[in-house]
Every structure is written in C-alpha cells, then in structure tokens.
Design a protein around this motif. Structure first.
Motif, PDB file in Angstrom:
ATOM      1  N   LYS A  11       0.856  -1.189   0.000  1.00 42.49           N
ATOM      2  CA  LYS A  11       0.000   0.000   0.000  1.00 42.49           C
ATOM      3  C   LYS A  11       0.894   1.241   0.000  1.00 42.49           C
ATOM      4  CE  LYS A  11      -3.920  -2.270   0.299  1.00 42.49           C
ATOM      5  NZ  LYS A  11      -4.940  -2.016   1.303  1.00 42.49           N
ATOM      6  N   SER A  44      -6.432  -2.726  -2.640  1.00 45.54           N
ATOM      7  CA  SER A  44      -7.077  -3.963  -2.185  1.00 45.54           C
ATOM      8  C   SER A  44      -7.569  -4.818  -3.354  1.00 45.54           C
ATOM      9  CB  SER A  44      -8.239  -3.626  -1.251  1.00 45.54           C
ATOM     10  OG  SER A  44      -7.766  -2.852  -0.171  1.00 45.54           O
ATOM     11  N   ARG A 100      -4.686  -6.976  -5.852  1.00 50.46           N
ATOM     12  CA  ARG A 100      -3.574  -7.776  -5.315  1.00 50.46           C
ATOM     13  C   ARG A 100      -3.481  -9.163  -5.955  1.00 50.46           C
ATOM     14  NH1 ARG A 100      -4.918  -6.160   0.883  1.00 50.46           N
ATOM     15  NH2 ARG A 100      -6.961  -6.770   0.082  1.00 50.46           N
ATOM     16  N   ALA A 102       0.753  -6.257   2.019  1.00 51.88           N
ATOM     17  CA  ALA A 102      -0.169  -5.125   1.925  1.00 51.88           C
ATOM     18  C   ALA A 102      -1.414  -5.339   2.776  1.00 51.88           C
ATOM     19  CB  ALA A 102      -0.559  -4.885   0.459  1.00 51.88           C
ATOM     20  N   THR A 103      -1.248  -5.436   4.098  1.00 48.19           N
ATOM     21  CA  THR A 103      -2.398  -5.634   5.005  1.00 48.19           C
ATOM     22  C   THR A 103      -3.374  -6.643   4.409  1.00 48.19           C
ATOM     23  OG1 THR A 103      -3.574  -3.658   4.139  1.00 48.19           O
ATOM     24  CG2 THR A 103      -2.209  -3.360   6.111  1.00 48.19           C
ATOM     25  N   TYR A 104      -2.833  -7.780   3.983  1.00 45.35           N
ATOM     26  CA  TYR A 104      -3.532  -8.706   3.078  1.00 45.35           C
ATOM     27  C   TYR A 104      -4.044  -9.901   3.880  1.00 45.35           C
ATOM     28  CZ  TYR A 104      -3.831 -10.731  -1.699  1.00 45.35           C
ATOM     29  OH  TYR A 104      -4.242 -11.236  -2.910  1.00 45.35           O
ATOM     30  N   THR A 105      -5.336  -9.930   4.105  1.00 47.15           N
ATOM     31  CA  THR A 105      -5.939 -11.009   4.894  1.00 47.15           C
ATOM     32  C   THR A 105      -5.905 -12.343   4.146  1.00 47.15           C
ATOM     33  OG1 THR A 105      -7.389  -9.504   6.080  1.00 47.15           O
ATOM     34  CG2 THR A 105      -8.105 -11.811   5.950  1.00 47.15           C
ATOM     35  N   ARG A 149      -9.335 -16.130  -1.578  1.00 49.61           N
ATOM     36  CA  ARG A 149      -8.101 -15.636  -2.203  1.00 49.61           C
ATOM     37  C   ARG A 149      -7.141 -16.783  -2.491  1.00 49.61           C
ATOM     38  NH1 ARG A 149      -7.823 -10.243   1.699  1.00 49.61           N
ATOM     39  NH2 ARG A 149      -9.312  -9.024   0.455  1.00 49.61           N
ATOM     40  N   GLY A 153     -13.020  -4.766  -2.987  1.00 52.49           N
ATOM     41  CA  GLY A 153     -12.100  -5.904  -2.994  1.00 52.49           C
ATOM     42  C   GLY A 153     -11.530  -6.233  -1.638  1.00 52.49           C
ATOM     43  N   PRO A 210     -13.325  -6.222   4.783  1.00 48.40           N
ATOM     44  CA  PRO A 210     -14.239  -5.417   5.599  1.00 48.40           C
ATOM     45  C   PRO A 210     -15.408  -4.831   4.811  1.00 48.40           C
ATOM     46  CG  PRO A 210     -11.960  -4.860   6.080  1.00 48.40           C
ATOM     47  CD  PRO A 210     -11.944  -5.718   4.865  1.00 48.40           C
ATOM     48  N   TYR A 268      -8.141   3.457   1.192  1.00 50.38           N
ATOM     49  CA  TYR A 268      -8.754   3.924   2.444  1.00 50.38           C
ATOM     50  C   TYR A 268      -8.592   5.420   2.647  1.00 50.38           C
ATOM     51  CZ  TYR A 268      -9.471  -0.953   3.279  1.00 50.38           C
ATOM     52  OH  TYR A 268      -9.893  -2.255   3.133  1.00 50.38           O
ATOM     53  N   THR A 289     -12.418  -0.690   8.229  1.00 47.08           N
ATOM     54  CA  THR A 289     -11.397  -1.617   7.744  1.00 47.08           C
ATOM     55  C   THR A 289     -10.673  -2.159   8.983  1.00 47.08           C
ATOM     56  OG1 THR A 289      -9.572  -2.056   6.239  1.00 47.08           O
ATOM     57  CG2 THR A 289      -9.590   0.132   7.278  1.00 47.08           C
ATOM     58  N   ASP A 290      -9.453  -2.650   8.786  1.00 52.77           N
ATOM     59  CA  ASP A 290      -8.727  -3.228   9.910  1.00 52.77           C
ATOM     60  C   ASP A 290      -8.377  -2.155  10.952  1.00 52.77           C
ATOM     61  OD1 ASP A 290      -8.884  -5.473   8.382  1.00 52.77           O
ATOM     62  OD2 ASP A 290      -6.825  -5.331   7.628  1.00 52.77           O
ATOM     63  N   ILE A 300      -5.092  -0.168  10.444  1.00 51.62           N
ATOM     64  CA  ILE A 300      -5.108   0.833   9.362  1.00 51.62           C
ATOM     65  C   ILE A 300      -5.795   2.097   9.874  1.00 51.62           C
ATOM     66  CG2 ILE A 300      -5.981   1.353   7.058  1.00 51.62           C
ATOM     67  CD1 ILE A 300      -5.857  -1.691   6.472  1.00 51.62           C
ATOM     68  N   GLU A 344      -8.405 -10.817  11.021  1.00 47.21           N
ATOM     69  CA  GLU A 344      -7.775 -10.514   9.733  1.00 47.21           C
ATOM     70  C   GLU A 344      -6.295 -10.887   9.825  1.00 47.21           C
ATOM     71  OE1 GLU A 344      -9.786  -9.309   7.284  1.00 47.21           O
ATOM     72  OE2 GLU A 344     -11.495  -8.887   8.586  1.00 47.21           O
TER      73      GLU A 344
HETATM   74  N1  GLU Z   1      -7.100  -6.925   5.550  1.00 48.70           N
HETATM   75  C1  GLU Z   1      -8.246  -6.605   4.750  1.00 48.70           C
HETATM   76  C2  GLU Z   1      -8.131  -7.173   3.352  1.00 48.70           C
HETATM   77  O1  GLU Z   1      -7.132  -7.735   3.006  1.00 48.70           O
HETATM   78  C3  GLU Z   1      -8.494  -5.126   4.713  1.00 48.70           C
HETATM   79  C4  GLU Z   1      -7.318  -4.272   4.448  1.00 48.70           C
HETATM   80  C5  GLU Z   1      -7.039  -4.058   2.977  1.00 48.70           C
HETATM   81  O2  GLU Z   1      -7.993  -3.868   2.192  1.00 48.70           O
HETATM   82  O3  GLU Z   1      -5.878  -4.027   2.625  1.00 48.70           O
HETATM   83  O4  GLU Z   1      -9.058  -7.084   2.601  1.00 48.70           O
END
Ligand code: GLU
Length: 312
Positions: free
Chosen positions: A81, A125, A128, A142-145, A150, A193, A196, A214, A231-232, A235, A259
């Motif tokens: 991000k 988001s 990715r 990238a804060t990627y759940t 996925r 995408g 949350p 965001y 969101t998380d 963040i 997450e």
């Molecule tokens: N962790 C969540 C996700 O991967 C929200 C944060 C984001 O969008 O990067 O969707």
C-alpha cells in the motif's frame, strides 16, 4: 544463512525515525544502476538499510526456485500500500515505509537483495490477486488477509500479524455508534475488494460507499457523506494518528473479525512459501520481527505476540 538484525544499525534507524518521522531517505523505488547482483551487498548496503537488516551474503538456493531466480537477479518487485500510515505509506523520498514494507524488506534481505534492489509497486485492495497472477509483482505485503477465496487464486505465507475489523468515526462520535450492529442502513465507506467492505454489507446491512483506497474515505467522513469508515483496526489507528484530533475508533478500536495478514505469492509455489515461512518464523524467534514492528507500527501500536506461520 540467516539475516540478523544489526543492533547498532537498528538503534540508528530508530533515531532516524524519531528525527525524521520515517526511515532514512537514502532509497528510491527503483534499483540503482550500480547495485550489483544477489551477492553484491557488502557492508555498505547493510549499514544503509533503513530497517537495520543485514543483507544475506551470497545465499544459496536450489536452482530453478523462485528464491534462486530473485537472488541471482538481485531484484524483487513487491506490491504494497502507498497510502496507509504505519504499514505502507510513501514518504517524502518516494519510497514507502511501514511494517509491511519492513517485512517485505526482510524477505528481500534474506534473498541477498538490498533495500535499493526492491521495486515497490502500489497494490490496492482490489488488484492484489491479479498483480500476483499476472506477474506484475513477485510478492504482496499489503495488510492482506489470508482467506480461502483468495487462496483459490494465490498462495499465502504467514500469517505474520493478526488484525481485526473496526470502525472509525469523527471525533466525539456524533452518531453515537457503539459497534457494527449500529450501522445497518447507514452509509459507511470502505474499499472495493477488501474483506471489511464485504462484511459490513453482508453481515451488518450497511450501505457501502466503495472507493479504491482507504485514504479516499477520509473526506467523505469529514463532510458527512458517510457516518463511519471501516477496515482493519491498525489501518484506522494509522489514520487517527496521522490526523490528530479529527477521528476516533468506535469502542476504543474493538474488533469484530479476525484478519490474519499474509504475504501473497504465486499459487503453487510451495518452495517459496515454505522458505518465506521459515524466514518469518526465525524473525519472530530472534527478535527481528519485534524490532521491525517497533521501528514502524510500534511507534503508535503495542507490540503484539506474532503468530506462527500456518503451513497449510
Ligand atoms: N485486511 C483486509 C483485506 O485484506 C483489509 C485491508 C485491505 O484492504 O488491505 O481485505
């Protein structure tokens, strides 16, 4: 050969953070011409690493693996991000900084690639999985759940952190929201995408104002187009910190989902996934992860118990 944090350099990096609000600005987003191959790291690169990481010298990998290819090239493209304080935020020198950037840099360092050999590509988001599938990036941090949907398209190493969904409102909480059950029928901003965005609609009946990043939710919250951003928690905590006095988290940031953050890679690249999991596990064990956290998100958030990788 393992990357160990150089403590003297770490101390310097922390000082640099304190002084400048981010890692020392010695890098660009592109690999400079004179940067050598995988083993051409030497002491110079090590001492200049913004997170104090020691770059592995001539690490050896089995021929044909992703590790061998990246290490030999001395270059890696990492998606992160660009607009999220504490995790991935482009600084004044054009290079992103934050915990995801530090974790991506750790993987690169273990491959023998210095910070200057990393090309940072913005991943939002929604793109990715596509960027991993079409080879635009080698890795996403990238804060990627991590989740099963996925995992049908890509694979995840990790988790390396556990976040949870929360709600952010204007300071003073003018709507008096107490949690996600209160947003049914109300306009809430989140990102296409993302997990949350889906959950606030599907499980809590909010009216979604969807955007691409965001940071693009902040003005709609300021001008009353939405009652909350979701969101998380981490963040949102970054935006609260970055915009002193403007926003607050509902219920002190109480979370209502799990997450777990993973590093996204090409589906089926099990050798790369196993190796990254080894890197993460050792970084937790030897304190490197604590240090990376404390230099980044830890300036605002408490140091967590880092989770063990899920070797599925
Ligand atoms: N962790 C969540 C996700 O991967 C929200 C944060 C984001 O969008 O990067 O969707």
């Amino acid at each position: 050969m393992r990357t160990k944090l150089t403590l003297g350099v770490a101390a310097f990096a922390v000082l640099a953070l304190t002084a400048c609000g981010g890692p020392a600005g010695t890098t660009s987003t592109e690999a400079p011409e004179e940067t050598g191959g995988a083993s051409g790291t030497g002491d110079g690169a090590t001492s200049e690493h913004p997170y104090g990481l020691e770059v592995a010298e001539a690490p050896e990998f089995e021929a044909g693996t992703t590790m061998a290819e990246l290490s030999e090239a001395g270059a890696i493209t990492i998606g992160t991000k660009f607009d999220q304080p504490l995790f991935g935020l482009v600084g004044p020198d054009g290079a992103p900084e934050g915990f995801d950037v530090a974790v991506g840099s750790l993987v690169a360092a273990e491959l023998g690639i210095p910070f200057e050999g990393i090309e940072w590509t913005e991943t939002v988001s929604a793109n990715r999985e596509t960027f991993i599938e079409n080879g635009t990036v080698d890795l996403v941090a990238a804060t990627y759940t991590i989740n099963d949907a996925r995992k049908e398209k890509i694979d995840f190493a990790g988790p390396y952190y556990e976040a949870g969904q929360a709600l952010m409102v204007l300071s003073g909480n003018p709507e008096g929201l107490t949690g996600p059950d209160d947003v049914a029928g109300l306009s809430v901003c989140s990102v296409e995408g993302s997990t949350p965005a889906a959950r606030i609609v599907d499980e809590y009946g909010a009216v979604l104002q969807a955007t691409d990043t965001y940071s693009n939710c902040l003005d709609p919250l300021r001008n009353g187009q939405v009652v909350a951003v979701t969101t998380d928690n981490v963040i949102l905590a970054g935006f609260v910190d970055q915009n002193a006095g403007e926003f607050e988290l509902v219920n002190d940031g109480e979370t209502f989902t799990e997450e777990p953050y993973g590093l996204g890679i090409t589906k089926g690249d099990d050798a790369f996934r196993d190796w990254i999991n080894d890197v993460l596990e050792e970084a937790v064990a030897d304190g490197t992860m604590d240090s990376l956290w404390e230099q980044t998100a830890g300036t605002v958030l408490p140091t967590p118990e880092f989770p063990a990788p899920d070797r599925y």
